[in-house]
Design a protein around this motif. Structure first.
Motif, short mmCIF file in Angstrom:
data_model
loop_
_atom_site.label_atom_id
_atom_site.label_comp_id
_atom_site.label_asym_id
_atom_site.label_seq_id
_atom_site.Cartn_x
_atom_site.Cartn_y
_atom_site.Cartn_z
N VAL A 1 14.85 3.34 1.45
CA VAL A 1 15.00 4.08 0.21
C VAL A 1 13.66 4.20 -0.50
CG1 VAL A 1 16.00 4.01 -2.11
CG2 VAL A 1 17.44 3.61 -0.13
N HIS A 2 12.85 3.14 -0.45
CA HIS A 2 11.50 3.22 -1.01
C HIS A 2 10.69 4.28 -0.28
CE1 HIS A 2 12.00 0.05 -3.82
NE2 HIS A 2 12.07 -0.92 -2.94
N LEU A 3 10.83 4.35 1.03
CA LEU A 3 10.12 5.36 1.82
C LEU A 3 10.55 6.76 1.38
CD1 LEU A 3 8.15 5.81 4.17
CD2 LEU A 3 10.10 5.72 5.72
N VAL A 4 11.83 6.92 1.13
CA VAL A 4 12.34 8.20 0.63
C VAL A 4 11.64 8.57 -0.67
CG1 VAL A 4 14.34 9.34 -0.41
CG2 VAL A 4 14.61 8.07 1.73
N ARG A 5 11.57 7.64 -1.58
CA ARG A 5 10.99 7.94 -2.90
C ARG A 5 9.50 8.23 -2.81
NH1 ARG A 5 14.85 3.63 -4.74
NH2 ARG A 5 16.51 4.77 -5.77
N VAL A 6 8.79 7.50 -1.97
CA VAL A 6 7.35 7.75 -1.81
C VAL A 6 7.11 9.15 -1.26
CG1 VAL A 6 5.29 7.09 -0.52
CG2 VAL A 6 6.71 5.33 -1.57
N GLN A 7 7.90 9.53 -0.26
CA GLN A 7 7.72 10.85 0.36
C GLN A 7 8.04 11.98 -0.61
OE1 GLN A 7 9.22 11.35 4.38
NE2 GLN A 7 9.79 13.48 3.99
N ARG B 1 0.83 -1.21 0.00
CA ARG B 1 0.00 0.00 0.00
C ARG B 1 0.87 1.26 0.00
NH1 ARG B 1 -5.44 -0.87 1.36
NH2 ARG B 1 -5.91 -3.07 1.69
N LEU B 2 2.01 1.21 0.67
CA LEU B 2 2.91 2.35 0.70
C LEU B 2 3.48 2.62 -0.69
CD1 LEU B 2 4.58 4.50 2.21
CD2 LEU B 2 6.25 2.71 2.73
N ILE C 1 8.24 5.36 -13.32
CA ILE C 1 7.52 5.63 -12.09
C ILE C 1 6.52 4.51 -11.86
CG2 ILE C 1 5.65 6.95 -13.17
CD1 ILE C 1 5.75 8.86 -10.82
N GLY C 2 5.99 4.41 -10.66
CA GLY C 2 4.96 3.43 -10.36
C GLY C 2 5.46 2.30 -9.48
N ALA C 3 4.50 1.57 -8.87
CA ALA C 3 4.85 0.51 -7.93
C ALA C 3 5.66 -0.60 -8.58
CB ALA C 3 3.57 -0.06 -7.30
N LEU D 1 -1.15 4.16 -1.76
CA LEU D 1 -2.36 4.10 -0.94
C LEU D 1 -2.08 4.58 0.48
CD1 LEU D 1 -3.71 0.62 -2.14
CD2 LEU D 1 -4.45 2.89 -2.88
N TYR D 2 -0.85 4.41 0.93
CA TYR D 2 -0.38 4.97 2.20
C TYR D 2 0.67 6.03 1.89
CZ TYR D 2 -2.45 1.12 4.96
OH TYR D 2 -3.30 0.23 5.57
N VAL D 3 0.71 7.06 2.72
CA VAL D 3 1.70 8.13 2.53
C VAL D 3 2.42 8.37 3.85
CG1 VAL D 3 0.40 9.26 0.69
CG2 VAL D 3 -0.02 9.91 3.07
N PRO D 4 3.65 8.90 3.79
CA PRO D 4 4.38 9.21 5.03
C PRO D 4 3.55 10.12 5.94
CG PRO D 4 5.86 9.30 3.17
CD PRO D 4 4.48 9.12 2.60
N GLY D 5 3.54 9.78 7.22
CA GLY D 5 2.79 10.52 8.20
C GLY D 5 1.40 9.97 8.45
N GLN D 6 0.95 9.03 7.62
CA GLN D 6 -0.41 8.49 7.76
C GLN D 6 -0.51 7.54 8.95
OE1 GLN D 6 -2.18 7.11 4.16
NE2 GLN D 6 -3.60 5.73 5.17
N ARG D 7 -1.59 7.69 9.74
CA ARG D 7 -1.83 6.81 10.88
C ARG D 7 -2.25 5.43 10.41
NH1 ARG D 7 -5.94 7.85 15.24
NH2 ARG D 7 -4.92 6.11 16.28
#
Length: 237
Positions: A175-181, A37-38, A142-144, A42-48
């Motif tokens: 690194v994936h988290l970096v790119r999503v953010q 989902r990240l 780009i893309g999942a 579907l999920y973004v940094p900071g999301q509960r």
């Protein structure tokens, strides 16, 4: 040998394991679903992440969700707070730079070692397949699916390198988290320029030029660091 923890994107929540694979535990299914989902946006940094909601989405107990969140916290993907609960980690500018600097050094080492072992066993065939999947995205990198193929590529480099400890150290998930953010802040022009490094990476590795392979990959990741320095503070707020 498969380096590092299992982190591949699965088709979605509640999907069973494929034939020939080991059964997936409930907590592991939650981990993979959250990562899916990240990386899918579907999920973004900071999301509960509300335990009861995640449990319903994945069809597991809240105990399995808690175990999964603890694992993701240990991997630097989720932050846990006694008062706020769990949420997707939001990185500061310095944290992004720190992660990319580690990725640059370790990925460069993996590339140098892998270049020397390209003709061992089926390494070359597996490498050609992995880089081929990435190069298909030249028009729209780009893309999942693209992110997953790139993750597989770096994971394969650690396998081919012969250094099993590298797979435990490379911060691929972060690194994936970096790119999503940062995704909303990165221009298409930068993505296209950045993508042009992949043919050079492929050539250096295919010809067994370890020094060049390390240099090209470190330059490739260094471009991200340079770009991060130019982004507005809003990207890290």
């Amino acid at each position: 040998h498969r380096a590092g923890p299992r982190t591949g994107i699965r088709p979605g929540p509640g999907v069973g394991h494929e034939a020939g694979e080991e059964p997936v535990s409930s907590s592991e299914k939650v981990v993979e679903d959250i990562l899916y989902r990240l990386l899918s946006g579907l999920y973004v940094p900071g999301q509960r992440l509300v335990e009861v909601d995640v449990a319903q989405q994945c069809g597991v107990s809240r105990g399995s969700v808690r175990e999964a969140l603890k694992r993701l916290s240990a991997q630097g993907i989720v932050t846990l707070s006694r008062h706020k609960g769990a949420c997707i980690r939001h990185l500061s500018r310095q944290e992004v730079i720190d992660i990319l600097q580690i990725q640059s050094a370790l990925a460069g080492l993996a590339a140098r070692l892998a270049a020397d072992r390209m003709d061992v066993g089926d390494n070359r065939a597996r490498f050609d397949e992995a880089i081929g999947k990435i190069l298909r995205f030249e028009v729209h990198p780009i893309g999942a699916s693209f992110h997953e193929y790139r993750r597989q590529f770096y994971e394969l480099l650690t396998e081919i390198s012969g250094n099993r400890e590298l797979g435990l150290m490379l911060p691929n998930i972060q690194v994936h988290l970096v790119r999503v953010q940062l995704q909303p802040m990165i221009s298409d022009a930068f993505r296209r320029r950045h993508f042009k490094d992949y043919p050079a990476i492929a050539e250096a590795l295919s010809t067994g030029d370890g020094a060049r392979a390390e240099r090209v990959i470190r330059r490739h990741i260094g471009r991200w660091i340079d770009e991060v320095m130019t982004l507005p503070d809003a990207a890290f707020a």
